[in-house]
Write a protein that holds these residues in place. Structure first.
Motif, PDB file in Angstrom:
ATOM      1  N   LYS A   1      56.139   9.327  66.476  1.00 55.67           N
ATOM      2  CA  LYS A   1      57.450   8.874  66.931  1.00 55.67           C
ATOM      3  C   LYS A   1      58.191  10.065  67.508  1.00 55.67           C
ATOM      4  O   LYS A   1      58.393  11.076  66.839  1.00 55.67           O
ATOM      5  CB  LYS A   1      58.232   8.257  65.778  1.00 55.67           C
ATOM      6  CG  LYS A   1      59.466   7.500  66.225  1.00 55.67           C
ATOM      7  CD  LYS A   1      60.062   6.718  65.063  1.00 55.67           C
ATOM      8  CE  LYS A   1      61.240   5.858  65.520  1.00 55.67           C
ATOM      9  NZ  LYS A   1      61.798   5.067  64.402  1.00 55.67           N
ATOM     10  N   GLU A   2      58.562   9.964  68.781  1.00 53.98           N
ATOM     11  CA  GLU A   2      59.272  11.049  69.457  1.00 53.98           C
ATOM     12  C   GLU A   2      60.458  10.470  70.223  1.00 53.98           C
ATOM     13  O   GLU A   2      60.298   9.513  70.990  1.00 53.98           O
ATOM     14  CB  GLU A   2      58.331  11.772  70.436  1.00 53.98           C
ATOM     15  CG  GLU A   2      57.111  12.391  69.785  1.00 53.98           C
ATOM     16  CD  GLU A   2      56.180  13.029  70.795  1.00 53.98           C
ATOM     17  OE1 GLU A   2      56.668  13.340  71.902  1.00 53.98           O
ATOM     18  OE2 GLU A   2      54.992  13.210  70.497  1.00 53.98           O
ATOM     19  N   ASP A   3      61.603  11.059  70.011  1.00 56.43           N
ATOM     20  CA  ASP A   3      62.822  10.625  70.706  1.00 56.43           C
ATOM     21  C   ASP A   3      63.070   9.126  70.537  1.00 56.43           C
ATOM     22  O   ASP A   3      63.540   8.441  71.453  1.00 56.43           O
ATOM     23  CB  ASP A   3      62.745  10.963  72.204  1.00 56.43           C
ATOM     24  CG  ASP A   3      62.572  12.458  72.445  1.00 56.43           C
ATOM     25  OD1 ASP A   3      63.141  13.247  71.655  1.00 56.43           O
ATOM     26  OD2 ASP A   3      61.861  12.827  73.390  1.00 56.43           O
ATOM     27  N   GLY A   4      62.714   8.619  69.378  1.00 54.74           N
ATOM     28  CA  GLY A   4      62.955   7.209  69.104  1.00 54.74           C
ATOM     29  C   GLY A   4      61.910   6.272  69.678  1.00 54.74           C
ATOM     30  O   GLY A   4      62.039   5.053  69.551  1.00 54.74           O
ATOM     31  N   HIS A   5      60.860   6.803  70.346  1.00 55.52           N
ATOM     32  CA  HIS A   5      59.822   5.973  70.937  1.00 55.52           C
ATOM     33  C   HIS A   5      58.503   6.170  70.200  1.00 55.52           C
ATOM     34  O   HIS A   5      58.254   7.221  69.598  1.00 55.52           O
ATOM     35  CB  HIS A   5      59.636   6.312  72.415  1.00 55.52           C
ATOM     36  CG  HIS A   5      60.885   6.188  73.226  1.00 55.52           C
ATOM     37  ND1 HIS A   5      61.768   5.136  73.093  1.00 55.52           N
ATOM     38  CD2 HIS A   5      61.408   7.005  74.187  1.00 55.52           C
ATOM     39  CE1 HIS A   5      62.767   5.295  73.938  1.00 55.52           C
ATOM     40  NE2 HIS A   5      62.586   6.433  74.603  1.00 55.52           N
TER      41      HIS A   5
ATOM     42  N   ASP B   1      60.025  10.639  91.408  1.00 52.66           N
ATOM     43  CA  ASP B   1      59.465  11.333  90.243  1.00 52.66           C
ATOM     44  C   ASP B   1      60.199  10.979  88.962  1.00 52.66           C
ATOM     45  O   ASP B   1      60.503  11.837  88.133  1.00 52.66           O
ATOM     46  CB  ASP B   1      59.499  12.863  90.445  1.00 52.66           C
ATOM     47  CG  ASP B   1      58.535  13.302  91.526  1.00 52.66           C
ATOM     48  OD1 ASP B   1      57.621  12.510  91.832  1.00 52.66           O
ATOM     49  OD2 ASP B   1      58.698  14.409  92.048  1.00 52.66           O
ATOM     50  N   THR B   2      60.498   9.723  88.806  1.00 53.37           N
ATOM     51  CA  THR B   2      61.188   9.271  87.593  1.00 53.37           C
ATOM     52  C   THR B   2      60.216   8.476  86.735  1.00 53.37           C
ATOM     53  O   THR B   2      59.266   7.864  87.232  1.00 53.37           O
ATOM     54  CB  THR B   2      62.394   8.386  87.947  1.00 53.37           C
ATOM     55  OG1 THR B   2      61.940   7.253  88.708  1.00 53.37           O
ATOM     56  CG2 THR B   2      63.409   9.175  88.742  1.00 53.37           C
ATOM     57  N   TRP B   3      60.472   8.478  85.427  1.00 49.88           N
ATOM     58  CA  TRP B   3      59.630   7.763  84.482  1.00 49.88           C
ATOM     59  C   TRP B   3      60.489   6.741  83.738  1.00 49.88           C
ATOM     60  O   TRP B   3      61.635   7.021  83.403  1.00 49.88           O
ATOM     61  CB  TRP B   3      59.040   8.733  83.455  1.00 49.88           C
ATOM     62  CG  TRP B   3      58.067   9.705  84.025  1.00 49.88           C
ATOM     63  CD1 TRP B   3      58.335  10.793  84.776  1.00 49.88           C
ATOM     64  CD2 TRP B   3      56.653   9.660  83.875  1.00 49.88           C
ATOM     65  NE1 TRP B   3      57.196  11.445  85.115  1.00 49.88           N
ATOM     66  CE2 TRP B   3      56.136  10.781  84.571  1.00 49.88           C
ATOM     67  CE3 TRP B   3      55.777   8.804  83.229  1.00 49.88           C
ATOM     68  CZ2 TRP B   3      54.781  11.055  84.619  1.00 49.88           C
ATOM     69  CZ3 TRP B   3      54.424   9.084  83.280  1.00 49.88           C
ATOM     70  CH2 TRP B   3      53.933  10.181  83.979  1.00 49.88           C
ATOM     71  N   PRO B   4      59.945   5.591  83.434  1.00 52.73           N
ATOM     72  CA  PRO B   4      60.672   4.678  82.553  1.00 52.73           C
ATOM     73  C   PRO B   4      60.659   5.229  81.126  1.00 52.73           C
ATOM     74  O   PRO B   4      59.829   6.086  80.789  1.00 52.73           O
ATOM     75  CB  PRO B   4      59.863   3.384  82.659  1.00 52.73           C
ATOM     76  CG  PRO B   4      58.478   3.825  83.000  1.00 52.73           C
ATOM     77  CD  PRO B   4      58.653   5.032  83.883  1.00 52.73           C
ATOM     78  N   GLU B   5      61.542   4.777  80.305  1.00 53.54           N
ATOM     79  CA  GLU B   5      61.598   5.288  78.940  1.00 53.54           C
ATOM     80  C   GLU B   5      60.437   4.782  78.105  1.00 53.54           C
ATOM     81  O   GLU B   5      59.811   5.532  77.354  1.00 53.54           O
ATOM     82  CB  GLU B   5      62.928   4.898  78.290  1.00 53.54           C
ATOM     83  CG  GLU B   5      64.130   5.636  78.868  1.00 53.54           C
ATOM     84  CD  GLU B   5      65.375   5.379  78.062  1.00 53.54           C
ATOM     85  OE1 GLU B   5      65.307   4.609  77.085  1.00 53.54           O
ATOM     86  OE2 GLU B   5      66.409   5.960  78.389  1.00 53.54           O
ATOM     87  N   VAL B   6      60.131   3.500  78.178  1.00 51.95           N
ATOM     88  CA  VAL B   6      59.070   2.911  77.361  1.00 51.95           C
ATOM     89  C   VAL B   6      58.351   1.828  78.177  1.00 51.95           C
ATOM     90  O   VAL B   6      58.769   1.468  79.275  1.00 51.95           O
ATOM     91  CB  VAL B   6      59.632   2.279  76.065  1.00 51.95           C
ATOM     92  CG1 VAL B   6      60.158   3.333  75.116  1.00 51.95           C
ATOM     93  CG2 VAL B   6      60.702   1.255  76.392  1.00 51.95           C
TER      94      VAL B   6
ATOM     95  N   LEU C   1      49.968   5.087  74.735  1.00 51.31           N
ATOM     96  CA  LEU C   1      50.983   4.087  75.032  1.00 51.31           C
ATOM     97  C   LEU C   1      52.331   4.661  74.637  1.00 51.31           C
ATOM     98  O   LEU C   1      52.455   5.318  73.603  1.00 51.31           O
ATOM     99  CB  LEU C   1      50.730   2.810  74.237  1.00 51.31           C
ATOM    100  CG  LEU C   1      49.313   2.206  74.269  1.00 51.31           C
ATOM    101  CD1 LEU C   1      49.267   0.981  73.371  1.00 51.31           C
ATOM    102  CD2 LEU C   1      48.917   1.875  75.685  1.00 51.31           C
ATOM    103  N   VAL C   2      53.331   4.422  75.450  1.00 50.44           N
ATOM    104  CA  VAL C   2      54.702   4.819  75.122  1.00 50.44           C
ATOM    105  C   VAL C   2      55.511   3.532  75.007  1.00 50.44           C
ATOM    106  O   VAL C   2      55.790   2.868  76.012  1.00 50.44           O
ATOM    107  CB  VAL C   2      55.293   5.754  76.191  1.00 50.44           C
ATOM    108  CG1 VAL C   2      56.709   6.170  75.794  1.00 50.44           C
ATOM    109  CG2 VAL C   2      54.409   6.987  76.373  1.00 50.44           C
ATOM    110  N   LEU C   3      55.881   3.178  73.768  1.00 50.61           N
ATOM    111  CA  LEU C   3      56.459   1.862  73.498  1.00 50.61           C
ATOM    112  C   LEU C   3      57.676   1.994  72.587  1.00 50.61           C
ATOM    113  O   LEU C   3      57.976   3.075  72.057  1.00 50.61           O
ATOM    114  CB  LEU C   3      55.409   0.958  72.822  1.00 50.61           C
ATOM    115  CG  LEU C   3      54.049   0.832  73.546  1.00 50.61           C
ATOM    116  CD1 LEU C   3      53.036   0.161  72.636  1.00 50.61           C
ATOM    117  CD2 LEU C   3      54.212   0.064  74.852  1.00 50.61           C
TER     118      LEU C   3
END
Length: 249
Positions: free
Chosen positions: A144-148, A192-197, A219-221
């Protein structure tokens, strides 16, 4: 009788100072002796008597050996060995220069490095055999990192043909699904942007090798997945692998 011929042959070759030629001389003498034995057998001689007569006809081994030594002069033999070795060294040097000029030396070193860095998947990994390769999927850690939630897994590939196509091209075509549905691959956008999850991404790979390849992905969820399936549905070599995590973050 065989022992007597071997002793005779050894006495002949022992006279030849250029020892690299001794094995070939012994081979030729043996062939001549066996041909003579067969000729005598065809004339009606018993085999043991034919061997005895053939050996007697071979002559004095020391005298024959000295004659052969004159024909196989040591200095000529060593000169030929040196010349052949020099030619091989020059050819190898030319090959290295050519490969280096075309960037192949560094490529070969990189491939060897990644081949050695490959680690066998765990025994419990899901496994599938295709015509070209053996593929395995192993679960990694869930953190769990940064709430994800970051759920890692590793795809390992052992290619059966070292000169076949690299499986690198297939990574972008993978379909990944967890217990809640399909998950898209996150690629760089124009900004060059990423979605959060809600995506999967590659973390690291040994993607240039001879026959061994590995990709660590995650997976980033915003939830802990129970399982993940990785599927390649194209080219008539479709396959599906699945892993489950024992512990959830």
């Amino acid at each position: 009788m065989e022992r007597r011929f071997e002793d005779w042959c050894w006495k002949v070759t022992d006279q030849v100072r250029f020892w690299p030629d001794r094995a070939e001389i012994a081979k030729e003498l043996t062939a001549h002796y066996e041909d003579h034995v067969k000729d005598l057998e065809r004339l009606g001689y018993e085999r043991e008597l034919a061997k005895q007569r053939a050996l007697g006809a071979m002559g004095d081994p020391v005298e024959i050996g000295k004659a052969l030594d004159k024909a196989h002069k040591p200095w000529l033999g060593w000169l030929w060995q040196f010349t052949r070795g020099l030619i091989l060294v020059l050819l190898a040097a030319c090959l290295v220069v050519y490969l280096h000029a075309n960037g192949r030396v560094n490529d070969a070193g990189y491939r060897i490095q990644n081949q050695l860095a490959w680690r066998a998947p765990s025994e419990g990994a899901d496994r599938v055999e295709t015509e070209q390769a053996t593929l395995c999927l192993s679960p990694g850690q869930i953190t769990k990192e940064d709430g994800h939630i970051h759920a890692a897994f590793q795809l390992s590939v052992k290619m059966k043909d070292p000169f076949g196509y690299s499986p690198n091209y297939a990574i972008g075509y993978l379909e990944i699904t967890d217990d809640r549905g399909p998950i898209p691959l996150q690629e760089w956008t124009a900004e060059d942007t990423w979605p959060e999850v809600g995506y999967w991404r590659g973390l690291q790979s040994t993607d240039t090798s001879w026959t061994r390849y590995q990709w660590t992905m995650e997976l980033v969820l915003d939830y802990s997945p129970e399982w993940v399936e990785v599927r390649y549905p194209y080219g008539g070599n479709d396959w599906t692998l699945r892993v489950e995590w024992e512990e959830m973050a």
